[in-house]
Design an enzyme around this catalytic site. Structure first.
Site, PDB file in Angstrom:
ATOM      1  N   CYS A  97       0.904  -1.261   0.078  1.00 47.35           N
ATOM      2  CA  CYS A  97      -0.130  -0.164  -0.095  1.00 47.35           C
ATOM      3  C   CYS A  97       0.687   1.119   0.032  1.00 47.35           C
ATOM      4  O   CYS A  97       1.725   1.286   1.062  1.00 47.35           O
ATOM      5  CB  CYS A  97      -0.885  -0.188   1.176  1.00 47.35           C
ATOM      6  SG  CYS A  97      -1.888   1.531   1.508  1.00 47.35           S
ATOM      7  N   CYS A 101      -0.707   6.409   6.826  1.00 44.82           N
ATOM      8  CA  CYS A 101      -2.056   5.814   7.399  1.00 44.82           C
ATOM      9  C   CYS A 101      -1.599   4.885   8.633  1.00 44.82           C
ATOM     10  O   CYS A 101      -0.781   4.329   8.733  1.00 44.82           O
ATOM     11  CB  CYS A 101      -2.758   5.147   6.307  1.00 44.82           C
ATOM     12  SG  CYS A 101      -3.966   4.120   6.911  1.00 44.82           S
ATOM     13  N   CYS A 115      -2.775   0.007   9.181  1.00 39.24           N
ATOM     14  CA  CYS A 115      -2.188  -1.461   9.187  1.00 39.24           C
ATOM     15  C   CYS A 115      -0.734  -1.284   9.651  1.00 39.24           C
ATOM     16  O   CYS A 115      -0.057  -0.319   9.497  1.00 39.24           O
ATOM     17  CB  CYS A 115      -2.100  -1.768   7.609  1.00 39.24           C
ATOM     18  SG  CYS A 115      -3.787  -1.815   6.755  1.00 39.24           S
ATOM     19  N   GLN A 171     -19.198  -8.040  13.460  1.00 38.15           N
ATOM     20  CA  GLN A 171     -17.726  -8.120  13.037  1.00 38.15           C
ATOM     21  C   GLN A 171     -17.345  -7.656  11.405  1.00 38.15           C
ATOM     22  O   GLN A 171     -18.208  -7.797  10.663  1.00 38.15           O
ATOM     23  CB  GLN A 171     -17.573  -9.773  12.919  1.00 38.15           C
ATOM     24  CG  GLN A 171     -17.351 -10.405  14.287  1.00 38.15           C
ATOM     25  CD  GLN A 171     -16.358 -10.195  15.152  1.00 38.15           C
ATOM     26  OE1 GLN A 171     -15.100  -9.572  14.637  1.00 38.15           O
ATOM     27  NE2 GLN A 171     -16.363 -10.337  16.458  1.00 38.15           N
ATOM     28  N   TYR A 218     -22.956  -8.997  26.289  1.00 37.38           N
ATOM     29  CA  TYR A 218     -22.750  -8.402  25.491  1.00 37.38           C
ATOM     30  C   TYR A 218     -23.029  -8.896  24.114  1.00 37.38           C
ATOM     31  O   TYR A 218     -22.297  -9.026  23.173  1.00 37.38           O
ATOM     32  CB  TYR A 218     -21.113  -8.148  25.628  1.00 37.38           C
ATOM     33  CG  TYR A 218     -20.526  -8.137  27.034  1.00 37.38           C
ATOM     34  CD1 TYR A 218     -20.505  -6.789  27.567  1.00 37.38           C
ATOM     35  CD2 TYR A 218     -20.135  -9.039  27.765  1.00 37.38           C
ATOM     36  CE1 TYR A 218     -19.798  -6.587  28.805  1.00 37.38           C
ATOM     37  CE2 TYR A 218     -19.506  -9.138  28.738  1.00 37.38           C
ATOM     38  CZ  TYR A 218     -19.419  -7.704  29.729  1.00 37.38           C
ATOM     39  OH  TYR A 218     -19.018  -7.723  30.676  1.00 37.38           O
ATOM     40  N   GLU A 250     -27.251  -6.711  26.476  1.00 38.44           N
ATOM     41  CA  GLU A 250     -26.734  -5.702  25.505  1.00 38.44           C
ATOM     42  C   GLU A 250     -27.023  -4.226  26.038  1.00 38.44           C
ATOM     43  O   GLU A 250     -28.228  -3.895  26.313  1.00 38.44           O
ATOM     44  CB  GLU A 250     -27.020  -6.013  24.180  1.00 38.44           C
ATOM     45  CG  GLU A 250     -26.714  -4.722  23.081  1.00 38.44           C
ATOM     46  CD  GLU A 250     -25.174  -4.821  23.245  1.00 38.44           C
ATOM     47  OE1 GLU A 250     -24.668  -3.636  22.863  1.00 38.44           O
ATOM     48  OE2 GLU A 250     -24.436  -5.971  23.143  1.00 38.44           O
ATOM     49  N   ASP A 269     -18.742 -11.914  24.969  1.00 38.12           N
ATOM     50  CA  ASP A 269     -17.882 -11.048  23.868  1.00 38.12           C
ATOM     51  C   ASP A 269     -17.918  -9.788  24.542  1.00 38.12           C
ATOM     52  O   ASP A 269     -18.569  -8.757  23.751  1.00 38.12           O
ATOM     53  CB  ASP A 269     -18.519 -11.507  22.667  1.00 38.12           C
ATOM     54  CG  ASP A 269     -17.871 -10.956  21.464  1.00 38.12           C
ATOM     55  OD1 ASP A 269     -16.539 -10.196  21.687  1.00 38.12           O
ATOM     56  OD2 ASP A 269     -18.251 -10.873  20.202  1.00 38.12           O
ATOM     57  N   CYS A 303     -11.583  -9.723  21.667  1.00 44.44           N
ATOM     58  CA  CYS A 303     -10.658  -9.060  20.684  1.00 44.44           C
ATOM     59  C   CYS A 303      -9.380  -8.364  21.063  1.00 44.44           C
ATOM     60  O   CYS A 303      -8.633  -7.655  20.276  1.00 44.44           O
ATOM     61  CB  CYS A 303     -11.597  -7.944  20.058  1.00 44.44           C
ATOM     62  SG  CYS A 303     -12.120  -6.626  21.008  1.00 44.44           S
TER      63      CYS A 303
END
Length: 447
Positions: A81, A89, A92, A276, A305, A329, A373, A400
């Site tokens: 990239c 940026c 990434c 997701q 969650y 939630e 989660d 995550c």
């Protein structure tokens, strides 16, 4: 008497040997004086010139970018990239690493976090030490998969769309994001200007043709006429007013939601409802969680969650009419979507509110299965302790963030639960993020 301000070291350059990877998309190095550097755009074992981007004399650590590579690692590739690299940026972290190396780096981070925060070896965590690629994501060296189905573009003062630079509000204008899914790219957001707009979020649903853009105008800005390259619904975000804490979302035209497809069902996901971003993530995670929990007919499950109800639906279908599932939630819109999505499952109930507040009010004293989660910060000791007291035969923890997972695994162990199996999935290629699923059981059952 006031102390003298410490001199900034921003812009200083150091020639360093790069050490191990650390959580956050950087590696650790030290200056000749022993000061710690968190270096981005480097790989373990390299010798680089690192330029300081944050920090001052006497600071515990400095942040830096590798601006010149003197001795390259064998896993280094040229970033495909043109917008990736020092000062560009910040989306990434590992464009300069071969695909297999990216997964090994993530595995090293998970191993380190488990050891440092949970006191667990990979074997004790039931983890084979690998990070599994998502189906279809294996690409050649020097290539990146186009996986991101939701991209939030920042807009600069000239109305040009782009992405934020690392740890900055500054915008890096771009004309194409390589990791954006084809459904996002085909909208053509990057081809046009967005005057008076601060952010443009582009969404391309998986399993349906639904496309959506969510526009946030600048203060006092007017909404432009939106003409993109594909049919699209448009939402507008306004800032909270008065005592309101959440931002307000208004439908401009089209549906106020997108339809996603996963786990054999169609899911309505409105603005504010979590989904997701990788097109295969929902199916991958449902499969891992169900394989770990192995729900039985008549069991009672909790989905905490729960978002728009993904795991609650999967459990509800398996426990049948004699079983029951409660989802909790905090997002009001997500709760509305979850209730809509699961209306055919009469024994599934969704409650609105924070887990730590709602769960005690339910009066539930036991459960057979639990899936949680939590957000990136994790569930925390109080919630973990309360969950362990319910005596579930198995608990599935979807994480995550490996640091939050490790902290909560320590709390679970103190409360009598240990991981039976842990898996890690590369659902955020070329970034430092990684998704984990840990299946826990009562320690007494394992002994």
């Amino acid at each position: 008497m006031q102390s003298e301000p410490k001199a900034s070291l921003v812009g200083e350059e150091y020639e360093v040997e790069v050490g191990p990877v650390a959580h956050g998309g950087h590696c650790i190095a030290r200056t000749a004086e022993g000061q710690v550097l968190f270096v981005r755009h480097a790989l373990p074992g390299e010798r680089v010139v690192a330029r300081v981007t944050e920090g001052e004399e006497g600071a515990r650590f400095l942040r830096a970018d590798a601006v010149r590579v003197l001795d390259a690692a064998k896993d280094r590739v040229e970033a495909p990239c043109p917008f990736a690299g020092p000062g560009k940026c910040g989306g990434c972290d590992w464009q300069h690493a071969a695909p297999g190396a990216q997964r090994r780096l993530k595995a090293e981070v998970i191993t380190e976090q488990l050891a440092r925060l949970a006191g667990l070896t990979p074997e004790e965590a039931g983890w084979d030490g690998t990070v599994e690629p998502a189906p279809g994501d294996k690409v050649a060296r020097g290539e990146v998969p186009a996986w991101r189905t939701r991209v939030q573009y920042a807009v600069d003062e000239q109305g040009r769309p782009g992405l934020r630079r690392h740890r900055s509000h500054e915008v890096e204008p771009i004309d194409h994001c390589l990791i954006a899914a084809p459904g996002v790219t085909e909208l053509g957001v990057e081809k046009r200007e967005w005057p008076q707009i601060s952010t443009v979020e582009a969404i391309a649903a998986t399993g349906s043709s639904d496309r959506q853009v969510v526009l946030t105008p600048r203060p006092g800005g007017r909404l432009p006429l939106v003409e993109l390259d594909r049919p699209v619904s448009v939402l507008r975000v306004s800032e909270p007013r008065g005592r309101e804490r959440t931002r307000l979302v208004h439908r401009v035209h089209g549906r106020p939601f997108v339809r996603e497809r996963a786990a054999g069902r169609t899911w309505r996901v409105g603005e504010g409802g979590f989904w997701q971003v990788h097109p295969k993530a929902a199916d991958v995670l449902v499969e891992a969680v169900m394989q770990g929990l192995m729900p039985r007919r008549g069991e009672m499950g909790l989905d905490l969650y729960c978002g728009v109800g993904l795991f609650a639906g999967a459990i509800g279908e398996r426990v049948g009419e004699r079983g029951a599932v409660l989802g909790i939630e905090s997002s009001k819109r997500a709760v509305e979507d979850a209730r809509h999505n699961l209306q055919d499952l009469e024994r599934v109930r969704i409650e609105h509110g924070k887990v730590e507040q709602v769960l005690p009010r339910t009066g539930i004293t036991e459960a057979d299965l639990i899936v949680l989660d939590p957000p990136r910060a994790g569930a925390g000791k109080e919630t973990v302790t309360r969950l362990a007291a319910l005596g579930a035969r198995r608990i599935a923890y979807v994480a995550c963030d490996p640091a939050a997972l490790a902290r909560d695994l320590k709390y679970f162990r103190e409360a009598g639960y240990a991981p039976r199996r842990t898996r890690a999935f590369d659902l955020f290629p070329v970034t430092h993020h990684v998704e984990c699923v840990a299946i826990l059981e009562p320690v007494a059952k394992r002994s």
